[in-house]
Design an enzyme around this catalytic site. Structure first.
Site, PDB file in Angstrom:
ATOM      1  N   GLU A   1       3.530   0.164  12.750  1.00  0.00           N
ATOM      2  CA  GLU A   1       2.425  -0.584  12.164  1.00  0.00           C
ATOM      3  C   GLU A   1       2.507  -2.075  12.471  1.00  0.00           C
ATOM      4  O   GLU A   1       1.516  -2.801  12.346  1.00  0.00           O
ATOM      5  CB  GLU A   1       2.392  -0.367  10.656  1.00  0.00           C
TER       6      GLU A   1
ATOM      7  N   LYS B   1      -9.111  -2.670   3.784  1.00  0.00           N
ATOM      8  CA  LYS B   1      -8.424  -1.373   3.724  1.00  0.00           C
ATOM      9  C   LYS B   1      -7.065  -1.500   3.045  1.00  0.00           C
ATOM     10  O   LYS B   1      -6.682  -0.656   2.236  1.00  0.00           O
ATOM     11  CB  LYS B   1      -8.260  -0.814   5.135  1.00  0.00           C
TER      12      LYS B   1
ATOM     13  N   GLN C   1       4.175  10.941   7.995  1.00  0.00           N
ATOM     14  CA  GLN C   1       3.512  11.269   6.735  1.00  0.00           C
ATOM     15  C   GLN C   1       3.476  12.773   6.477  1.00  0.00           C
ATOM     16  O   GLN C   1       3.357  13.194   5.324  1.00  0.00           O
ATOM     17  CB  GLN C   1       2.099  10.694   6.709  1.00  0.00           C
TER      18      GLN C   1
ATOM     19  N   ARG D   1      -7.912  12.393  13.270  1.00  0.00           N
ATOM     20  CA  ARG D   1      -6.500  12.114  13.021  1.00  0.00           C
ATOM     21  C   ARG D   1      -5.749  13.409  12.703  1.00  0.00           C
ATOM     22  O   ARG D   1      -6.277  14.290  12.010  1.00  0.00           O
ATOM     23  CB  ARG D   1      -6.352  11.098  11.890  1.00  0.00           C
TER      24      ARG D   1
ATOM     25  N   ARG E   1      -5.448  -3.761  11.119  1.00  0.00           N
ATOM     26  CA  ARG E   1      -4.401  -4.490  11.837  1.00  0.00           C
ATOM     27  C   ARG E   1      -4.917  -5.091  13.153  1.00  0.00           C
ATOM     28  O   ARG E   1      -4.342  -6.059  13.653  1.00  0.00           O
ATOM     29  CB  ARG E   1      -3.184  -3.602  12.055  1.00  0.00           C
TER      30      ARG E   1
ATOM     31  N   ARG F   1       2.350   6.069  -2.883  1.00  0.00           N
ATOM     32  CA  ARG F   1       3.409   7.017  -3.235  1.00  0.00           C
ATOM     33  C   ARG F   1       3.623   7.047  -4.750  1.00  0.00           C
ATOM     34  O   ARG F   1       3.807   8.103  -5.347  1.00  0.00           O
ATOM     35  CB  ARG F   1       4.711   6.652  -2.514  1.00  0.00           C
TER      36      ARG F   1
ATOM     37  N   LYS G   1       0.834  -1.206   0.000  1.00  0.00           N
ATOM     38  CA  LYS G   1       0.000   0.000   0.000  1.00  0.00           C
ATOM     39  C   LYS G   1       0.863   1.248   0.000  1.00  0.00           C
ATOM     40  O   LYS G   1       0.604   2.209  -0.739  1.00  0.00           O
ATOM     41  CB  LYS G   1      -0.910   0.024   1.229  1.00  0.00           C
TER      42      LYS G   1
ATOM     43  N   SER H   1       3.262  12.015  13.138  1.00  0.00           N
ATOM     44  CA  SER H   1       3.170  11.234  11.907  1.00  0.00           C
ATOM     45  C   SER H   1       4.278  11.607  10.942  1.00  0.00           C
ATOM     46  O   SER H   1       4.405  12.773  10.545  1.00  0.00           O
ATOM     47  CB  SER H   1       1.813  11.448  11.220  1.00  0.00           C
TER      48      SER H   1
ATOM     49  N   SER I   1       8.470   6.155  12.460  1.00  0.00           N
ATOM     50  CA  SER I   1       8.346   5.559  11.121  1.00  0.00           C
ATOM     51  C   SER I   1       9.323   6.134  10.108  1.00  0.00           C
ATOM     52  O   SER I   1       8.969   6.407   8.960  1.00  0.00           O
ATOM     53  CB  SER I   1       6.907   5.719  10.616  1.00  0.00           C
TER      54      SER I   1
END
Length: 443
Positions: A331, A428, A185, A137, A403, A35, A30, A183, A212
């Site tokens: 994750e 998902k 991200q 979020r 998860r 990306r 994913k 995050s 991460s």
């Protein structure tokens, strides 16, 4: 619009009566797929994605880009027998980005964070909305940074969804400081679109720990692969600073790697049953966080061999506790926690306070669900402490978190009578999980 999978009847998690022995073809990553879609959409020429993941999160990303004017053509090979669209290829045709348009982010962090910078390059307003959980979020890091870089965004001061980006067809870019401690991200979002900003972008992380990091390295590697110039800490640059030079991005022909994080429950099955699982096409070199499973699950009692065909993982028949910092690979925490609940000694999982802001509060959810099956889990400031106890049958709730569902399935291998609420939420990122799981068990 891509609907969230509706809750279904409780799914009886299959109990493994013996050692697993299976080959499992895991669908594409994913993280790589989404990306790659963004980079292909911003390129100066068409590109191909081969063996992309076709799941809720990636379909949301593709749908959002189409809404802004990007062409994405899908082809499917009827000869493919691999779940998740391994026989597919997507041709991405870049076009002038425009609005008005509405983007459904679902509860996909990559969509809600990676696409506002893209929308700032569009000509017209782009509205972002999503599932109720998406409103909770964090998105302020991207919103605040884009405003500094010249974007106009209406979010009524929430720092979260829903919001509208008023694209002006271009963005100045330049230096910006953000706190990405909630995050990684936030960093990736700005880097991915950075080559298209007039001045490029310089992102400086000002917070404490940055979770991460492998996902940021993935972003940097993928940018370089399409011709972008990126300075990063790993390449000798300044710590916590990433610089992207403005320039055209190349279209490319990319084959998406299997999703190594989604391989976790299958490797865990070998570990907890003392069996063997082969994951074909496991890459010898990758930036995917899931590659660390080789180290973690080996320490917990298994062994692995990486061959030209893939990764062969074998359980020893014993499962050991572990003391591990999962900050870079958060994750993986639900799956590691599930295995730890079945171990022969206690475990401490550290460095994952940010999981309280994921699809659900994963630390609270894991604590509650494992304990309701008879476990002994306590939350710490930044993780979990797990003391193995004999577990019993019961319902394992998922909170619409993929998860959580796979974690419950892992426990169900060793504990008869576990029933998973809304196993369909695995769509998902891992389509056809129930069929893959029962197929692994020979059912």
């Amino acid at each position: 619009m891509v609907p969230n999978p509706a809750p279904t009847a409780l799914w009886p998690a299959p109990y493994a009566g013996g050692a697993v022995d299976a080959t499992v073809h895991v669908p594409g990553s994913k993280s790589v797929t989404n990306r790659a879609l963004v980079l292909a959409a911003l390129a100066s020429e068409p590109g191909w994605l081969r063996r992309p993941l076709r799941s809720r999160d990636t379909l949301l990303m593709a749908g959002a880009l189409r809404a802004m004017g990007v062409g994405i053509e899908e082809t499917v090979s009827s000869s493919s027998s691999v779940a998740g669209g391994t026989g597919e290829a997507w041709r991405v045709l870049p076009a002038g980005l425009g609005g008005p348009a509405t983007v459904d982010v679902g509860n996909a962090g990559t969509v809600m964070r990676f696409l506002p910078p893209v929308a700032a390059l569009a000509d017209g307003p782009i509205r972002f909305d999503g599932d109720p959980r998406s409103y909770e979020r964090p998105l302020n890091g991207v919103i605040d940074a884009l405003r500094v870089l010249g974007a106009r965004i209406d979010d009524d001061g929430r720092g979260s969804l829903p919001l509208t980006v008023h694209g002006g067809g271009a963005l100045d870019g330049g230096p910006v400081e953000i706190d990405a401690s909630s995050s990684s991200q936030f960093v990736s979002a700005l880097l991915l679109s950075g080559p298209r900003f007039n001045q490029g972008v310089e992102v400086r992380h000002t917070g404490s720990s940055l979770p991460s990091l492998p996902h940021i390295r993935m972003t940097v590697d993928m940018l370089r692969a399409v011709g972008a110039q990126v300075d990063s800490p790993e390449s000798g640059g300044e710590p916590n600073v990433w610089r992207v030079t403005p320039g055209a991005l190349l279209g490319r022909d990319l084959t998406v790697e299997p999703d190594l994080s989604n391989a976790q429950p299958f490797l865990a099955a070998a570990l907890v049953t003392g069996g063997k699982v082969l994951i074909p096409d496991w890459p010898a070199r990758t930036t995917q966080p899931g590659d660390r499973l080789r180290e973690i699950f080996t320490e917990m009692g298994g062994s692995c061999e990486l061959t030209d065909y893939g990764l062969e993982f074998t359980g020893s028949g014993a499962v050991h506790g572990i003391d591990v910092d999962l900050g870079d690979v958060g994750e993986l925490t639900p799956g590691v926690a599930a295995v730890a609940a079945l171990a022969d000694s206690p475990s401490t999982l550290r460095g994952v306070a940010h999981l309280r802001l994921h699809e659900t509060d994963r630390l609270a959810a894991l604590t509650k669900e494992i304990n309701e099956l008879g476990g002994d889990v306590t939350e710490t400031a930044d993780g979990l402490h797990i003391r193995p106890r004999p577990l019993h049958a019961g319902v394992f709730h998922t909170y619409e978190d993929h998860r959580m569902a796979t974690a419950g399935a892992i426990i169900g291998l060793a504990v008869e009578g576990v029933r998973i609420e809304n196993v369909a939420t695995t769509a998902k990122t891992l389509p056809d999980f129930p069929d893959l799981w029962t197929g692994m068990l020979g059912a």
